[in-house]
Each structure stands twice: as C-alpha cells, then as structure tokens.
Write a protein that holds these residues in place. Structure first.
Motif, PDB file in Angstrom:
ATOM      1  N   LEU A  43       0.844  -1.183   0.000  1.00  0.00           N
ATOM      2  CA  LEU A  43       0.000   0.000   0.000  1.00  0.00           C
ATOM      3  C   LEU A  43       0.880   1.233   0.000  1.00  0.00           C
ATOM      4  CD1 LEU A  43      -2.427  -1.265   2.780  1.00  0.00           C
ATOM      5  CD2 LEU A  43      -2.847  -1.295   0.320  1.00  0.00           C
ATOM      6  N   ALA A  73      -3.095   0.624  -4.320  1.00  0.00           N
ATOM      7  CA  ALA A  73      -3.047  -0.783  -3.944  1.00  0.00           C
ATOM      8  C   ALA A  73      -3.135  -1.629  -5.203  1.00  0.00           C
ATOM      9  CB  ALA A  73      -4.204  -1.119  -3.006  1.00  0.00           C
ATOM     10  N   CYS A 129      -4.387   6.214  -1.632  1.00  0.00           N
ATOM     11  CA  CYS A 129      -3.678   4.982  -1.299  1.00  0.00           C
ATOM     12  C   CYS A 129      -3.705   4.071  -2.515  1.00  0.00           C
ATOM     13  CB  CYS A 129      -4.348   4.303  -0.117  1.00  0.00           C
ATOM     14  SG  CYS A 129      -3.675   2.666   0.281  1.00  0.00           S
TER      15      CYS A 129
END
Length: 124
Positions: free
Chosen positions: A3, A23, A21
C-alpha cells in the motif's frame, strides 16, 4: 499486500486535503480498506473504512460529515477526502487493509496490512 499512501501536507484550519492509497487490484478486490491515524503521544485510531464492494463505510465520530472515504477500482486507489480540517486532525495517516467484517473495522489492531504513513498538519 503493498500500500502506498500520498497526499498529506500542511493546511490551515478549515482547509481540505485528499489522501490517496495505491493498492494492487487483487488487494482492492479481496480486502476491506481503511485510513488510520496516529498523533504523537496518542494511540492509533481508525478514521474511516470501506468495504470491498464500496457499499459499507465506517467513520470515526469526530470526522463524520467532514471526511469521505471512497475507492476507485479502475485506478486501484482508495481516497480519503478531508474537508473542514481541524488542528486536532494533525497526525500521520496510514492506509490499511483487512479481511475482517464490518463489526471489527473500528478496531485498529485488526488491520494486518499497512502502508507507510503520510503526514497531515493542520495549523490554527
């Protein structure tokens, strides 16, 4: 689980920031996502969380109505839009993932996967 959080900075009280974020697609598909924060001398707390399908959310009482968590599956990114920021929002913010059900989302030790933090500083 990898992450990568970004978007922190210095802002005046009443201002806004959007954290992001990044991911993997697999992580976003299989896990519930959250933003946590930790201020110096304080315990880490869960600020907001969102389910895998995006239909369920959780917010810390002190940020309700000011923060919004969302996820963009196409961009494999989870966002935290923070409006009307207050000095007490100053903290390092972390992106995290969990397989736990919604009843555990407010429990910070329940998040086994973390990214590096991004600093948010709100001046009065």
């Amino acid at each position: 689980v990898q992450l990568q959080a970004s978007g922190g900075g210095l802002v005046q009280a009443g201002g806004s920031l959007r954290l992001a974020c990044a991911a993997s697609r697999r992580t976003l598909s299989n896990m519930n996502m959250a933003w946590l924060r930790q201020a110096p001398g304080k315990e880490r707390e869960v600020v907001a969380a969102i389910g895998r399908s995006g239909d369920m959310t959780y917010y810390l009482d002190s940020v309700k109505g000011r923060f919004t968590i969302s996820r963009d599956t196409a961009k494999t990114t989870v966002y935290l839009q923070m409006n009307n920021l207050k000095p007490e929002d100053t903290a390092t913010y972390y992106c995290a993932a969990t397989i736990n059900g919604r009843e555990y989302w407010s429990y910070s030790p329940g998040y086994a996967s973390w990214g590096q933090g991004t600093q948010v500083t709100v001046s009065s």
